[in-house]
Scaffold this motif. Structure first.
Motif, short mmCIF file in Angstrom:
data_model
loop_
_atom_site.label_atom_id
_atom_site.label_comp_id
_atom_site.label_asym_id
_atom_site.label_seq_id
_atom_site.Cartn_x
_atom_site.Cartn_y
_atom_site.Cartn_z
N GLU A 29 0.71 -1.09 0.08
CA GLU A 29 0.18 -0.06 -0.07
C GLU A 29 0.97 1.23 0.01
O GLU A 29 1.81 1.32 0.57
N GLY A 30 0.54 2.09 -0.96
CA GLY A 30 1.22 3.39 -0.85
C GLY A 30 2.42 3.59 -1.68
O GLY A 30 3.04 4.51 -2.06
N GLU A 31 2.67 2.35 -2.42
CA GLU A 31 3.79 2.25 -3.39
C GLU A 31 3.39 2.74 -4.72
O GLU A 31 2.25 2.87 -5.24
N ILE A 32 4.47 3.09 -5.72
CA ILE A 32 4.53 3.28 -7.06
C ILE A 32 5.34 2.19 -7.60
O ILE A 32 6.41 2.16 -7.31
N PHE A 33 4.27 1.25 -8.09
CA PHE A 33 5.03 0.22 -8.54
C PHE A 33 4.90 -0.01 -10.07
O PHE A 33 3.91 0.14 -10.69
N LYS A 78 -12.74 -0.15 -5.88
CA LYS A 78 -11.56 0.13 -5.20
C LYS A 78 -10.67 0.62 -6.15
O LYS A 78 -9.62 1.10 -5.63
N ILE A 79 -10.84 0.47 -7.54
CA ILE A 79 -9.58 0.82 -8.47
C ILE A 79 -9.93 1.60 -9.56
O ILE A 79 -11.23 2.08 -9.74
N GLY A 80 -9.00 2.31 -9.98
CA GLY A 80 -8.98 3.41 -11.27
C GLY A 80 -8.18 2.94 -12.39
O GLY A 80 -7.24 2.08 -11.80
N PHE A 81 -8.72 3.14 -13.53
CA PHE A 81 -7.85 2.39 -14.78
C PHE A 81 -7.67 3.50 -15.78
O PHE A 81 -8.69 3.94 -16.19
N LEU A 157 -4.62 2.91 -8.46
CA LEU A 157 -4.61 3.62 -9.52
C LEU A 157 -3.99 2.58 -10.54
O LEU A 157 -2.56 2.62 -10.62
N PHE A 158 -4.45 2.02 -11.76
CA PHE A 158 -3.72 1.30 -12.57
C PHE A 158 -3.44 2.05 -13.98
O PHE A 158 -4.55 2.70 -14.53
N GLY A 185 -2.01 9.15 -0.94
CA GLY A 185 -2.00 7.68 -0.37
C GLY A 185 -2.39 6.93 -1.40
O GLY A 185 -2.85 5.67 -1.30
N VAL A 186 -2.38 7.64 -2.85
CA VAL A 186 -3.05 6.62 -3.69
C VAL A 186 -1.82 5.45 -4.09
O VAL A 186 -0.88 6.03 -4.56
N THR A 187 -2.19 4.18 -4.22
CA THR A 187 -1.36 3.25 -4.58
C THR A 187 -1.14 3.28 -6.15
O THR A 187 -2.29 3.04 -6.86
N VAL A 188 0.05 3.40 -6.72
CA VAL A 188 0.03 3.37 -8.49
C VAL A 188 0.53 2.28 -8.95
O VAL A 188 1.78 1.95 -8.59
N PHE A 189 0.19 1.73 -9.90
CA PHE A 189 0.72 0.40 -10.50
C PHE A 189 0.70 0.73 -12.16
O PHE A 189 -0.46 1.06 -12.71
N LEU A 190 1.92 0.89 -12.75
CA LEU A 190 2.11 1.47 -14.09
C LEU A 190 3.15 0.25 -14.76
O LEU A 190 3.82 -0.31 -14.16
N THR A 191 2.56 0.30 -15.89
CA THR A 191 3.46 -0.52 -17.03
C THR A 191 3.95 0.31 -17.66
O THR A 191 3.68 1.65 -18.23
N THR A 192 5.27 -0.06 -18.25
CA THR A 192 6.01 0.96 -19.02
C THR A 192 7.35 0.27 -19.75
O THR A 192 7.62 -0.85 -19.21
#
Length: 330
Positions: A29-33, A78-81, A157-158, A185-192
């Protein structure tokens, strides 16, 4: 407990094409992954499974404690995309796009109006709120999509390739906005597939290739594992020199690809003259040499045996060849 849990996740298309080959990882929780890898590595497939857009062939995935297969509705709340392809409506204004998105999430009118204003301000579009999206630049459209993804206050947020095709200034703006969101506080999951994006933006990175995760860690830790400085050599006989380099005590690793040697050494400044001596004794001519500190591309090479930069160059070359063939057929 991690906010995202993935265990032995698999996805097979058409009964034989394995897009994911049993990947496992956690996101705190709280990561930028970040998911770093070339096209076709399995990045988008993973995000689509976590966002409940497709179902896995096997394995387990949970987001915010909810199973993506058994409890998809709870996951979606629970998510945004933000998808890779632009999805905002060109014939609506920025405000109208956000209003439509809010209605899809059944947000009450009183909350809806407040959140729309907050999101327009957050992404710097308040002055263009009533302009048609068809008049927006690519960066402005991407910022509007991020606003849509955040409108219902998601916990995660994806983002699938959030800055692809954007100019450097727009990319920097998106990065800054994502950092600010993360502070809230938003956890961010991104592809790159941008190494600098993963390096500068992400707390942790997973390197994925051909449906398998090859390494996970903080960018600084992954680069330290490469072990020292990186030398890039252009030579007329890379294979002959490579064999000798692998036997030298000051060489940590060495790979050859398309006539280029990529070598990691303990001290680049001291190693260069010694390598020139070895090449001279073998009758090998070194045409060019460069010295740099380890990058995530070096990490990618270490774990996959190929360069992420070369993957992009190959894709561009394939596209050029395809366009050339089309012109010849006319």
């Amino acid at each position: 407990m991690p906010i995202i849990e993935v265990r032995d996740l698999r996805k097979v298309y058409n009964g034989s094409v394995a897009a994911l080959k049993g990947i496992s990882f956690d996101v705190e929780e709280g990561e930028i992954f970040g998911f770093l890898g070339p096209n076709g590595a399995g990045k988008t497939t993973t995000v689509h499974i976590l966002c409940t857009l497709i179902t896995p062939t096997g394995g387990l995935a949970k987001v915010c404690g909810f199973d993506v297969v058994k409890e998809p509705d709870k996951v979606r709340r629970k998510i945004g995309f933000v998808p890779q392809d632009i999805s905002v409506d060109d014939d609506l204004t920025a405000r109208e796009n956000l209003e439509l998105h809010a209605k899809l999430y059944h947000m009450p009118r009183s909350l809806r109006e407040k959140r729309i204003e907050e999101m327009l301000e957050l992404v710097g579009l308040q002055e263009r709120a009533d302009s048609l999206v068809k008049t927006f630049s690519g960066g402005m459209r991407r910022r509007l999509e991020i606003a849509e993804g955040l409108l219902h206050s998601p916990e995660v947020l994806f983002l699938d390739e959030p800055t692809i095709g954007l100019d450097p200034a727009s990319r920097m703006t998106i990065w800054e906005q994502l950092r600010e969101l993360n502070k809230e506080g938003v956890t961010v999951f991104l592809t790159t597939h941008y190494m600098d994006e993963a390096d500068r933006l992400c707390d942790r990175v997973a390197i994925i290739d051909l449906g398998e995760i090859r390494a996970i860690g903080r960018p600084s830790e992954l680069k330290e594992e490469v072990g020292g400085d990186v030398l890039i050599l252009k030579t007329n006989n890379p294979d002959k020199l490579l064999e000798k380099l692998l036997s030298l005590p000051f060489v940590n690793s060495a790979t050859s690809q398309d006539g280029t040697l990529r070598i990691t050494v303990k001290s680049g400044e001291k190693a260069i003259p010694l390598i020139f001596e070895e090449a001279r004794s073998l009758g090998v001519n070194i045409e060019a040499v460069s010295l740099s500190k380890p990058t995530l591309d070096d990490v990618f090479v270490r774990h996959t045996g190929k360069s992420l930069r070369d993957e992009k160059i190959d894709m561009i070359e394939r596209f050029k060849q395809y366009m050339l063939m089309k012109r010849r057929r006319r």
